[in-house]
Design a protein around this motif. Structure first.
Motif, PDB file in Angstrom:
ATOM      1  N   ASP A   1      13.470  19.180 -10.961  1.00 62.62           N
ATOM      2  CA  ASP A   1      12.876  20.102 -11.898  1.00 62.62           C
ATOM      3  C   ASP A   1      13.396  21.522 -11.914  1.00 62.62           C
ATOM      4  O   ASP A   1      13.062  22.089 -10.439  1.00 62.62           O
ATOM      5  N   ARG A   2      13.627  22.387 -12.699  1.00 66.44           N
ATOM      6  CA  ARG A   2      14.202  23.784 -12.548  1.00 66.44           C
ATOM      7  C   ARG A   2      13.471  24.313 -13.760  1.00 66.44           C
ATOM      8  O   ARG A   2      13.835  25.668 -14.276  1.00 66.44           O
ATOM      9  N   THR A   3      12.524  23.889 -14.480  1.00 64.02           N
ATOM     10  CA  THR A   3      11.923  24.557 -15.655  1.00 64.02           C
ATOM     11  C   THR A   3      10.640  24.950 -14.915  1.00 64.02           C
ATOM     12  O   THR A   3      10.042  24.612 -13.945  1.00 64.02           O
ATOM     13  N   ILE A   4      10.095  26.145 -15.885  1.00 58.51           N
ATOM     14  CA  ILE A   4       8.604  26.782 -15.420  1.00 58.51           C
ATOM     15  C   ILE A   4       7.788  26.059 -16.421  1.00 58.51           C
ATOM     16  O   ILE A   4       7.722  25.798 -17.552  1.00 58.51           O
ATOM     17  N   GLY A   5       6.693  26.022 -15.491  1.00 62.28           N
ATOM     18  CA  GLY A   5       5.626  25.493 -16.241  1.00 62.28           C
ATOM     19  C   GLY A   5       5.401  23.822 -16.432  1.00 62.28           C
ATOM     20  O   GLY A   5       6.453  23.051 -15.875  1.00 62.28           O
ATOM     21  N   PRO A   6       4.782  23.137 -17.094  1.00 69.06           N
ATOM     22  CA  PRO A   6       3.579  23.777 -17.851  1.00 69.06           C
ATOM     23  C   PRO A   6       2.339  24.391 -17.295  1.00 69.06           C
ATOM     24  O   PRO A   6       1.884  25.030 -17.892  1.00 69.06           O
ATOM     25  N   ALA A   7       2.123  24.204 -16.082  1.00 73.24           N
ATOM     26  CA  ALA A   7       0.934  24.558 -15.283  1.00 73.24           C
ATOM     27  C   ALA A   7       1.510  25.641 -14.309  1.00 73.24           C
ATOM     28  O   ALA A   7       2.563  25.377 -13.694  1.00 73.24           O
ATOM     29  N   TYR A   8       0.499  26.594 -13.784  1.00 72.60           N
ATOM     30  CA  TYR A   8       1.175  27.561 -12.882  1.00 72.60           C
ATOM     31  C   TYR A   8       0.140  27.857 -11.930  1.00 72.60           C
ATOM     32  O   TYR A   8      -1.151  27.575 -11.949  1.00 72.60           O
ATOM     33  N   GLY A   9       0.452  28.236 -10.583  1.00 77.87           N
ATOM     34  CA  GLY A   9      -0.308  28.674  -9.494  1.00 77.87           C
ATOM     35  C   GLY A   9      -1.089  27.435  -8.725  1.00 77.87           C
ATOM     36  O   GLY A   9      -0.709  26.269  -9.001  1.00 77.87           O
ATOM     37  N   LEU A  10      -1.521  27.983  -7.671  1.00 75.64           N
ATOM     38  CA  LEU A  10      -1.977  27.103  -6.834  1.00 75.64           C
ATOM     39  C   LEU A  10      -3.179  26.118  -7.451  1.00 75.64           C
ATOM     40  O   LEU A  10      -3.056  24.860  -6.983  1.00 75.64           O
ATOM     41  N   TYR A  11      -3.910  26.499  -8.354  1.00 76.55           N
ATOM     42  CA  TYR A  11      -4.609  25.375  -9.137  1.00 76.55           C
ATOM     43  C   TYR A  11      -4.003  24.852 -10.233  1.00 76.55           C
ATOM     44  O   TYR A  11      -4.610  24.000 -10.671  1.00 76.55           O
ATOM     45  N   GLN A  12      -2.698  25.201 -10.696  1.00 72.10           N
ATOM     46  CA  GLN A  12      -1.946  24.219 -11.551  1.00 72.10           C
ATOM     47  C   GLN A  12      -2.990  24.425 -12.938  1.00 72.10           C
ATOM     48  O   GLN A  12      -3.025  23.457 -13.567  1.00 72.10           O
TER      49      GLN A  12
ATOM     50  N   ALA B   1       3.050  25.141  -4.240  1.00 75.32           N
ATOM     51  CA  ALA B   1       3.560  25.163  -5.335  1.00 75.32           C
ATOM     52  C   ALA B   1       2.942  26.112  -6.361  1.00 75.32           C
ATOM     53  O   ALA B   1       1.586  26.205  -6.505  1.00 75.32           O
ATOM     54  N   LEU B   2       3.655  27.179  -6.781  1.00 72.97           N
ATOM     55  CA  LEU B   2       3.045  28.102  -7.706  1.00 72.97           C
ATOM     56  C   LEU B   2       3.631  27.621  -9.128  1.00 72.97           C
ATOM     57  O   LEU B   2       3.147  28.250 -10.307  1.00 72.97           O
ATOM     58  N   ASP B   3       4.477  26.533  -9.284  1.00 70.38           N
ATOM     59  CA  ASP B   3       4.742  26.210 -10.582  1.00 70.38           C
ATOM     60  C   ASP B   3       4.529  24.609 -10.622  1.00 70.38           C
ATOM     61  O   ASP B   3       4.899  23.972  -9.424  1.00 70.38           O
ATOM     62  N   GLN B   4       4.380  23.998 -11.554  1.00 76.89           N
ATOM     63  CA  GLN B   4       4.208  22.619 -11.689  1.00 76.89           C
ATOM     64  C   GLN B   4       5.575  21.750 -11.486  1.00 76.89           C
ATOM     65  O   GLN B   4       6.758  22.193 -11.972  1.00 76.89           O
ATOM     66  N   ILE B   5       5.614  20.775 -10.429  1.00 72.12           N
ATOM     67  CA  ILE B   5       6.912  20.204 -10.171  1.00 72.12           C
ATOM     68  C   ILE B   5       6.841  18.913 -11.045  1.00 72.12           C
ATOM     69  O   ILE B   5       5.771  18.153 -10.764  1.00 72.12           O
ATOM     70  N   THR B   6       7.511  18.765 -11.999  1.00 70.38           N
ATOM     71  CA  THR B   6       7.698  17.716 -12.764  1.00 70.38           C
ATOM     72  C   THR B   6       8.624  16.290 -12.371  1.00 70.38           C
ATOM     73  O   THR B   6       8.438  15.457 -12.989  1.00 70.38           O
ATOM     74  N   GLY B   7       9.362  16.781 -11.271  1.00 65.46           N
ATOM     75  CA  GLY B   7      10.190  15.897 -10.907  1.00 65.46           C
ATOM     76  C   GLY B   7      11.150  16.385  -9.898  1.00 65.46           C
ATOM     77  O   GLY B   7      11.162  17.476  -9.600  1.00 65.46           O
ATOM     78  N   PRO B   8      11.995  15.501  -9.020  1.00 66.84           N
ATOM     79  CA  PRO B   8      12.714  16.066  -7.933  1.00 66.84           C
ATOM     80  C   PRO B   8      14.113  17.250  -8.521  1.00 66.84           C
ATOM     81  O   PRO B   8      14.210  17.875  -7.445  1.00 66.84           O
TER      82      PRO B   8
END
Length: 178
Positions: free
Chosen positions: A66-77, A57-64
């Protein structure tokens, strides 16, 4: 032909260590920041990726759904606010180190978006988040110790992550593929 048991899901931890993590840490190393390139650092960063994004994941997945970007980014979140804090409370007092980090950044996109698009930059930021903490790294090979460091420094005691999940993800997503 590849075998499903020997092919990592997502990005290869071995390739990330070889082509991104170790070279980035070597570039960031200097007399002002000793110890960045240790084997323990590499293990901790690979474990952080396994725990935070599963090497996918390059974007934080907040739920099944989830279509929003963030709040955390990248492999390191990493959240943009955390990046801002690193600059404001650590790097502004270390201009030489700040300059080395800036040397990894591209002119586009924004530094926050480069947490997802620029693996070397994101790796350096993640390592510096651990480096600025007074918490000592665990010894190389001490995955449970890395999990404790991750929880205390990166996920924080208030975070939802659990050290036992870090250990399980390291053993499942990192160890077999190094």
């Amino acid at each position: 032909m590849t075998n499903a048991l020997t092919t990592p899901p997502g990005l290869s931890p071995r390739h990330l260590a070889l082509f991104v993590v170790r070279p980035t840490l070597s570039m960031m190393q200097g007399p002002d920041v000793p110890g960045l390139t240790s084997d323990a650092s590499v293990e901790l960063l690979l474990g952080t990726i396994a725990q935070e994004s599963g090497f996918r994941a390059l974007d934080q997945i907040t739920g099944p759904n989830d279509r929003t970007i963030g709040p955390a980014y990248g492999l390191y979140q990493i959240e943009p606010a955390t990046l801002d804090d690193l600059h404001e409370n650590f790097l502004r007092f270390r201009p030489t180190l700040a300059s080395r980090l800036a040397g990894l950044a591209a002119s586009w996109p924004s530094p926050a978006m480069q947490l997802a698009t620029n693996l070397a930059y994101a790796t350096a930021v993640a390592r510096l988040l651990y480096y600025r903490s007074p918490v000592r790294l665990a010894n190389p090979g001490d995955i449970e110790g890395h999990a404790r460091v991750w929880k205390q420094v990166y996920n924080t005691p208030k975070g939802k992550g659990r050290p036992e999940d870090f250990v399980a993800n390291y053993r499942r997503l990192v160890a077999p593929y190094l």
